[in-house]
Design a protein around this motif. Sequence first.
Motif, PDB file in Angstrom:
ATOM      1  N   PRO A   1      -8.039 -10.503   2.411  1.00  0.00           N
ATOM      2  CA  PRO A   1      -8.774 -10.266   3.668  1.00  0.00           C
ATOM      3  C   PRO A   1      -8.474  -8.906   4.296  1.00  0.00           C
ATOM      4  O   PRO A   1      -9.388  -8.207   4.760  1.00  0.00           O
ATOM      5  CB  PRO A   1      -8.307 -11.419   4.571  1.00  0.00           C
ATOM      6  N   TYR A   2      -7.187  -8.522   4.311  1.00  0.00           N
ATOM      7  CA  TYR A   2      -6.852  -7.220   4.900  1.00  0.00           C
ATOM      8  C   TYR A   2      -7.373  -6.081   4.025  1.00  0.00           C
ATOM      9  O   TYR A   2      -7.814  -5.042   4.536  1.00  0.00           O
ATOM     10  CB  TYR A   2      -5.341  -7.089   5.081  1.00  0.00           C
ATOM     11  N   THR A   3      -7.354  -6.272   2.697  1.00  0.00           N
ATOM     12  CA  THR A   3      -7.900  -5.261   1.796  1.00  0.00           C
ATOM     13  C   THR A   3      -9.396  -5.073   2.052  1.00  0.00           C
ATOM     14  O   THR A   3      -9.907  -3.944   2.007  1.00  0.00           O
ATOM     15  CB  THR A   3      -7.664  -5.676   0.339  1.00  0.00           C
ATOM     16  N   THR A   4     -10.093  -6.157   2.342  1.00  0.00           N
ATOM     17  CA  THR A   4     -11.518  -6.065   2.665  1.00  0.00           C
ATOM     18  C   THR A   4     -11.736  -5.242   3.924  1.00  0.00           C
ATOM     19  O   THR A   4     -12.672  -4.430   3.996  1.00  0.00           O
ATOM     20  CB  THR A   4     -12.118  -7.480   2.859  1.00  0.00           C
TER      21      THR A   4
ATOM     22  N   ARG B   1      -9.777  -7.687  -5.652  1.00  0.00           N
ATOM     23  CA  ARG B   1      -8.552  -8.381  -6.044  1.00  0.00           C
ATOM     24  C   ARG B   1      -7.553  -7.406  -6.680  1.00  0.00           C
ATOM     25  O   ARG B   1      -6.352  -7.453  -6.393  1.00  0.00           O
ATOM     26  CB  ARG B   1      -8.874  -9.518  -7.011  1.00  0.00           C
ATOM     27  N   GLU B   2      -8.040  -6.527  -7.538  1.00  0.00           N
ATOM     28  CA  GLU B   2      -7.161  -5.536  -8.181  1.00  0.00           C
ATOM     29  C   GLU B   2      -6.580  -4.573  -7.150  1.00  0.00           C
ATOM     30  O   GLU B   2      -5.396  -4.241  -7.195  1.00  0.00           O
ATOM     31  CB  GLU B   2      -7.940  -4.758  -9.241  1.00  0.00           C
ATOM     32  N   LEU B   3      -7.418  -4.149  -6.223  1.00  0.00           N
ATOM     33  CA  LEU B   3      -6.940  -3.229  -5.187  1.00  0.00           C
ATOM     34  C   LEU B   3      -5.896  -3.910  -4.304  1.00  0.00           C
ATOM     35  O   LEU B   3      -4.873  -3.298  -3.955  1.00  0.00           O
ATOM     36  CB  LEU B   3      -8.114  -2.739  -4.345  1.00  0.00           C
ATOM     37  N   ALA B   4      -6.130  -5.172  -3.955  1.00  0.00           N
ATOM     38  CA  ALA B   4      -5.163  -5.895  -3.129  1.00  0.00           C
ATOM     39  C   ALA B   4      -3.825  -5.998  -3.835  1.00  0.00           C
ATOM     40  O   ALA B   4      -2.758  -5.837  -3.220  1.00  0.00           O
ATOM     41  CB  ALA B   4      -5.699  -7.290  -2.803  1.00  0.00           C
ATOM     42  N   ALA B   5      -3.837  -6.231  -5.149  1.00  0.00           N
ATOM     43  CA  ALA B   5      -2.587  -6.331  -5.901  1.00  0.00           C
ATOM     44  C   ALA B   5      -1.862  -4.993  -5.915  1.00  0.00           C
ATOM     45  O   ALA B   5      -0.631  -4.941  -5.783  1.00  0.00           O
ATOM     46  CB  ALA B   5      -2.879  -6.794  -7.325  1.00  0.00           C
ATOM     47  N   ARG B   6      -2.579  -3.912  -6.073  1.00  0.00           N
ATOM     48  CA  ARG B   6      -1.940  -2.588  -6.123  1.00  0.00           C
ATOM     49  C   ARG B   6      -1.436  -2.133  -4.754  1.00  0.00           C
ATOM     50  O   ARG B   6      -0.516  -1.315  -4.678  1.00  0.00           O
ATOM     51  CB  ARG B   6      -2.921  -1.558  -6.697  1.00  0.00           C
ATOM     52  N   LEU B   7      -2.026  -2.663  -3.726  1.00  0.00           N
ATOM     53  CA  LEU B   7      -1.561  -2.342  -2.370  1.00  0.00           C
ATOM     54  C   LEU B   7      -0.513  -3.333  -1.881  1.00  0.00           C
ATOM     55  O   LEU B   7       0.049  -3.153  -0.806  1.00  0.00           O
ATOM     56  CB  LEU B   7      -2.742  -2.340  -1.394  1.00  0.00           C
ATOM     57  N   ALA B   8      -0.279  -4.396  -2.677  1.00  0.00           N
ATOM     58  CA  ALA B   8       0.615  -5.480  -2.257  1.00  0.00           C
ATOM     59  C   ALA B   8       0.155  -6.030  -0.912  1.00  0.00           C
ATOM     60  O   ALA B   8       0.947  -6.272   0.002  1.00  0.00           O
ATOM     61  CB  ALA B   8       2.056  -4.990  -2.181  1.00  0.00           C
ATOM     62  N   SER B   9      -1.150  -6.235  -0.805  1.00  0.00           N
ATOM     63  CA  SER B   9      -1.750  -6.715   0.429  1.00  0.00           C
ATOM     64  C   SER B   9      -2.569  -7.965   0.127  1.00  0.00           C
ATOM     65  O   SER B   9      -2.921  -8.240  -1.019  1.00  0.00           O
ATOM     66  CB  SER B   9      -2.642  -5.626   1.033  1.00  0.00           C
TER      67      SER B   9
ATOM     68  N   ALA C   1      -5.039   3.296  -0.135  1.00  0.00           N
ATOM     69  CA  ALA C   1      -6.180   2.710  -0.842  1.00  0.00           C
ATOM     70  C   ALA C   1      -7.004   3.795  -1.527  1.00  0.00           C
ATOM     71  O   ALA C   1      -7.422   3.624  -2.688  1.00  0.00           O
ATOM     72  CB  ALA C   1      -7.041   1.919   0.141  1.00  0.00           C
ATOM     73  N   LEU C   2      -7.230   4.889  -0.852  1.00  0.00           N
ATOM     74  CA  LEU C   2      -7.967   6.007  -1.462  1.00  0.00           C
ATOM     75  C   LEU C   2      -7.305   6.464  -2.753  1.00  0.00           C
ATOM     76  O   LEU C   2      -7.966   6.651  -3.784  1.00  0.00           O
ATOM     77  CB  LEU C   2      -8.042   7.189  -0.489  1.00  0.00           C
ATOM     78  N   ARG C   3      -6.000   6.619  -2.713  1.00  0.00           N
ATOM     79  CA  ARG C   3      -5.270   7.127  -3.875  1.00  0.00           C
ATOM     80  C   ARG C   3      -5.217   6.100  -5.003  1.00  0.00           C
ATOM     81  O   ARG C   3      -5.138   6.464  -6.174  1.00  0.00           O
ATOM     82  CB  ARG C   3      -3.864   7.556  -3.457  1.00  0.00           C
TER      83      ARG C   3
END
Length: 203
Positions: free
Chosen positions: A130-133, A119-127, A107-109
């Motif tokens: 809720p878990y991204t939060t 939402r964008e971060l969750a997509a990039r992490l494929a997560s 997530a940092l990277r």
Amino acid sequence: MARPEDTNQQADDALAADATPAAGSTSAADAASTAHSTPPADAAPAPDATPVARDTPAADDAPHPGDATTEAATRAWQGLHTLLLDRHNRRKEVADALGMSFSRIRALRRIAPGPLTLRELAARLASDPPYTTVIVDDLVRRGLAERLTHPVDRRAKLVRLTEAGHTAATRATAILATPPDALLALPTEDIEALDRVVTKLLK
């Protein structure tokens, strides 16, 4: 309940039984046919028309030209898996160095180039969101990230790294990108050949 194959077998057995004459019940027609079809003892044997079976390999058993290439590719792929995930597992190394799980480091990277919505971060992490939060909450708690109000959508939040977060992301990237000593010890031509192959695979 009888299986279909058992029923079929029983039907076949019944047909065979009906077609087989009982012992001692040979008809006159059968006897006459046997008498006419039995060659005399001094008659020459009929030539055998059945071809002799030869041990010729089937078409599927013949070697295929691509088999050797496939085997080599399989060995190479398995070797890369062993090198990256077993012998030189940089994920564990960077997680130990930064004192956090690798999901936090990912997530940092992902956030390092610029702020992202959850939402964008969750997509990039494929997560899932809720878990991204949960991940972002932990990064904020560590002082590595912060939430900002979205400049366009006031209902959304942006996540960006703090100075400490950028430092941690840079350190993580340096650890992950450092080649192992065994790779650096290879001849230059081997390293250049590997670089060309990996570049092709990444296209």
